[in-house]
Enzyme design. Structure first.
Site, PDB file in Angstrom:
ATOM      1  N   ASP A  18       0.861  -1.188   0.000  1.00  0.00           N
ATOM      2  CA  ASP A  18       0.000   0.000   0.000  1.00  0.00           C
ATOM      3  C   ASP A  18       0.898   1.239   0.000  1.00  0.00           C
ATOM      4  O   ASP A  18       1.754   1.403   0.862  1.00  0.00           O
ATOM      5  CB  ASP A  18      -0.893  -0.018   1.246  1.00  0.00           C
ATOM      6  CG  ASP A  18      -1.927   1.094   1.202  1.00  0.00           C
ATOM      7  OD1 ASP A  18      -3.122   0.785   1.095  1.00  0.00           O
ATOM      8  OD2 ASP A  18      -1.533   2.279   1.279  1.00  0.00           O
ATOM      9  N   ASP A  57      -3.587   2.309  -5.488  1.00  0.00           N
ATOM     10  CA  ASP A  57      -2.374   2.411  -4.663  1.00  0.00           C
ATOM     11  C   ASP A  57      -2.070   1.161  -3.847  1.00  0.00           C
ATOM     12  O   ASP A  57      -1.209   1.188  -2.990  1.00  0.00           O
ATOM     13  CB  ASP A  57      -2.442   3.662  -3.777  1.00  0.00           C
ATOM     14  CG  ASP A  57      -2.855   3.366  -2.352  1.00  0.00           C
ATOM     15  OD1 ASP A  57      -3.823   2.608  -2.164  1.00  0.00           O
ATOM     16  OD2 ASP A  57      -2.211   3.890  -1.436  1.00  0.00           O
ATOM     17  N   GLU A  58      -2.792   0.083  -4.088  1.00  0.00           N
ATOM     18  CA  GLU A  58      -2.521  -1.117  -3.291  1.00  0.00           C
ATOM     19  C   GLU A  58      -2.696  -2.371  -4.122  1.00  0.00           C
ATOM     20  O   GLU A  58      -3.389  -2.376  -5.143  1.00  0.00           O
ATOM     21  CB  GLU A  58      -3.457  -1.174  -2.073  1.00  0.00           C
ATOM     22  CG  GLU A  58      -4.896  -1.282  -2.488  1.00  0.00           C
ATOM     23  CD  GLU A  58      -5.854  -1.451  -1.327  1.00  0.00           C
ATOM     24  OE1 GLU A  58      -5.542  -2.180  -0.372  1.00  0.00           O
ATOM     25  OE2 GLU A  58      -6.935  -0.851  -1.401  1.00  0.00           O
TER      26      GLU A  58
HETATM   27  P1  TTP Z   1      -5.167   5.112   1.170  1.00  0.00           P
HETATM   28  O1  TTP Z   1      -4.136   4.042   0.905  1.00  0.00           O
HETATM   29  O2  TTP Z   1      -6.260   4.807   2.099  1.00  0.00           O
HETATM   30  O3  TTP Z   1      -4.432   6.412   1.742  1.00  0.00           O
HETATM   31  P2  TTP Z   1      -3.030   7.038   1.379  1.00  0.00           P
HETATM   32  O4  TTP Z   1      -2.261   6.190   0.422  1.00  0.00           O
HETATM   33  O5  TTP Z   1      -3.228   8.451   0.926  1.00  0.00           O
HETATM   34  O6  TTP Z   1      -2.302   7.095   2.781  1.00  0.00           O
HETATM   35  P3  TTP Z   1      -1.671   5.893   3.625  1.00  0.00           P
HETATM   36  O7  TTP Z   1      -0.215   6.212   3.727  1.00  0.00           O
HETATM   37  O8  TTP Z   1      -2.369   5.932   4.931  1.00  0.00           O
HETATM   38  O9  TTP Z   1      -1.935   4.639   2.856  1.00  0.00           O
HETATM   39  O10 TTP Z   1      -5.799   5.571  -0.190  1.00  0.00           O
HETATM   40  C1  TTP Z   1      -5.052   5.656  -1.387  1.00  0.00           C
HETATM   41  C2  TTP Z   1      -5.484   6.838  -2.210  1.00  0.00           C
HETATM   42  O11 TTP Z   1      -6.869   6.744  -2.504  1.00  0.00           O
HETATM   43  C3  TTP Z   1      -5.294   8.173  -1.509  1.00  0.00           C
HETATM   44  O12 TTP Z   1      -3.996   8.700  -1.722  1.00  0.00           O
HETATM   45  C4  TTP Z   1      -6.384   9.003  -2.111  1.00  0.00           C
HETATM   46  C5  TTP Z   1      -7.469   8.030  -2.476  1.00  0.00           C
HETATM   47  N1  TTP Z   1      -8.572   8.100  -1.496  1.00  0.00           N
HETATM   48  C6  TTP Z   1      -9.659   8.924  -1.748  1.00  0.00           C
HETATM   49  O13 TTP Z   1      -9.719   9.574  -2.795  1.00  0.00           O
HETATM   50  N2  TTP Z   1     -10.675   8.992  -0.818  1.00  0.00           N
HETATM   51  C7  TTP Z   1     -10.652   8.293   0.356  1.00  0.00           C
HETATM   52  O14 TTP Z   1     -11.588   8.394   1.178  1.00  0.00           O
HETATM   53  C8  TTP Z   1      -9.526   7.434   0.611  1.00  0.00           C
HETATM   54  C9  TTP Z   1      -9.440   6.650   1.885  1.00  0.00           C
HETATM   55  C10 TTP Z   1      -8.514   7.371  -0.335  1.00  0.00           C
HETATM   56 MG    MG Z   2      -2.060   4.148   0.733  1.00  0.00          MG
END
Ligand code: TTP
Ligand code: MG
Length: 358
Positions: free
Chosen positions: A9, A104-105
């Site tokens: 992730d 992103d994952e």
């Molecule tokens: P996440 O992996 O939940 O968050 P992140 O990568 O920004 O941070 P972390 O380091 O905690 O993993 O989500 C991935 C992407 O998805 C995030 O960059 C933006 C998008 N996203 C949204 O647009 N709306 C949301 O509610 C969430 C949770 C994520």
């Molecule tokens: Mg993330």
């Protein structure tokens, strides 16, 4: 055979891409999403912004209150898609069993991999290194024996971390976890569990399968298993979309039933167009309403046959709307979604094209 699953992730994904491409944002509280003077929400924010309490899905107007010096930028999806494509290419160097639930994952099943002496930990470390050299971004890895625990693990050493949960540690690990942290238990289910006195994995484990089935339906089986650290779901590299829809946030809250109906009609046409483009047919239609206070409700209907025409869907929407507090509460967002999807050809009769507008 015990599987070896890696969940990768990316860290603060959208925000990290922005900070990479615009170095003036480095080290600063950066919010990606709606502008603070709009009714939009935070998609994500940099770790610097998280220190102020800003998080995903929070109204941008609230975010600016928490951190007036924060920088707000709109998302640039093309850039995120490109980074996502690059990391998926890296994953493919290790296994074909890749399931990316979002940009992103991804889950990787490396049970049969021979590189890095077959060590999932070494593979994860290798992948992380390659991600950083290729994209100048960082990601975190969770390594475990199923998807549920790998996903939890990837969150435990963020950012830029790597965390292992072994089969010996798994069950004890789940026991201490608050149910709200379980991936697959949403806000509504969490509420219901708390009301039943189920606060942690340990509480969940003390529930009989029968009780969980009774309270939560079929998904009770999943809860019963994960409370024991068991998750047999395969890493599914051929997953098809389960649903999709369209939604709309209003600049000003609305409550006029006629206006609401008109917006639903508009959303319906857009959603049906998408169905048509993808040559899909749906049997379930769902309407989604977010009220001004952010309460979110959905209402849905599932039919035995695919929903093929606009009038038929309009009628269902009107029926579903009757099951809401139509006209008596202010609304900020409406959405229409289709699910129970099938390829159109599976039910198209006599080779006739789907007649959406008849
Ligand atoms: P996440 O992996 O939940 O968050 P992140 O990568 O920004 O941070 P972390 O380091 O905690 O993993 O989500 C991935 C992407 O998805 C995030 O960059 C933006 C998008 N996203 C949204 O647009 N709306 C949301 O509610 C969430 C949770 C994520
Ligand atoms: Mg993330």
């Amino acid at each position: 055979m015990t599987r070896k699953i890696i969940h990768i992730d990316m860290d603060a994904f959208f925000a990290a891409v922005e900070q990479r491409d615009f170095p003036q944002y480095l080290g600063k509280p950066l919010v990606v999403g709606g502008m603070p003077d709009s009714r939009g929400v935070v998609a994500t924010c940099s770790y610097e912004a998280r220190k102020f309490g800003i998080h995903s899905a929070m109204p941008s107007a609230r975010a600016v209150q928490l951190c007036p010096q924060a920088i707000f930028v709109k998302p640039r999806f093309a850039a995120y898609q490109e980074a996502s494509r690059q990391i998926r290419e890296i994953f493919r160097q290790y296994t074909d069993l890749i399931e990316p639930p979002s940009l992103d994952e991804a889950y990787l099943d490396v049970s049969l991999a021979t590189v890095c002496r077959g060590s999932a930990m070494l593979i994860a470390a290798d992948i992380k290194k390659k991600i950083t050299t290729t994209t100048e971004l960082t990601g975190s890895a969770g390594v475990s024996y199923n998807k549920f625990l790998a996903k939890i693990a990837s969150d435990l050493d963020k950012p830029n971390g790597i965390y292992l949960i072994t089969p010996e540690q798994g069950p004890a690990f789940v026991e201490t976890l608050p149910v709200g942290r379980f991936h697959g238990i949403g806000r509504a289910t969490e509420k219901k569990m708390l009301a039943l006195g189920i606060e942690t994995g340990r509480d969940l484990k003390s529930c009989s399968r029968q009780l969980l089935l009774q309270q939560f339906g079929k998904v009770g089986n999943f809860y019963y298993d994960i409370a024991r650290g068991i998750d047999n779901r395969p890493v599914n590299n051929k997953r098809r979309r389960k649903s999709f829809g369209v939604e709309m946030t209003f600049q000003q809250d609305i409550d006029n039933p006629e206006l609401i109906t008109r917006h639903f009609q508009d959303l319906l046409l857009k959603a049906m167009n998408k169905l048509q483009q993808r040559q899909l047919a749906a049997r379930t239609i769902t309407i989604k309403i977010k009220y001004a206070n952010f309460d979110l409700i959905t209402r849905s209907r599932t039919m035995n046959a695919p929903l093929t025409t606009v009038p038929c869907c309009s009628r269902l929407i009107a029926e579903l709307l009757q099951k809401t507090e139509l006209g008596s509460r202010k609304i900020r967002l409406l959405g229409v979604a289709f699910s129970s999807l099938e390829k159109q050809s599976q039910w198209r009769s006599g080779g006739r094209q789907l007649d959406l507008f008849s």
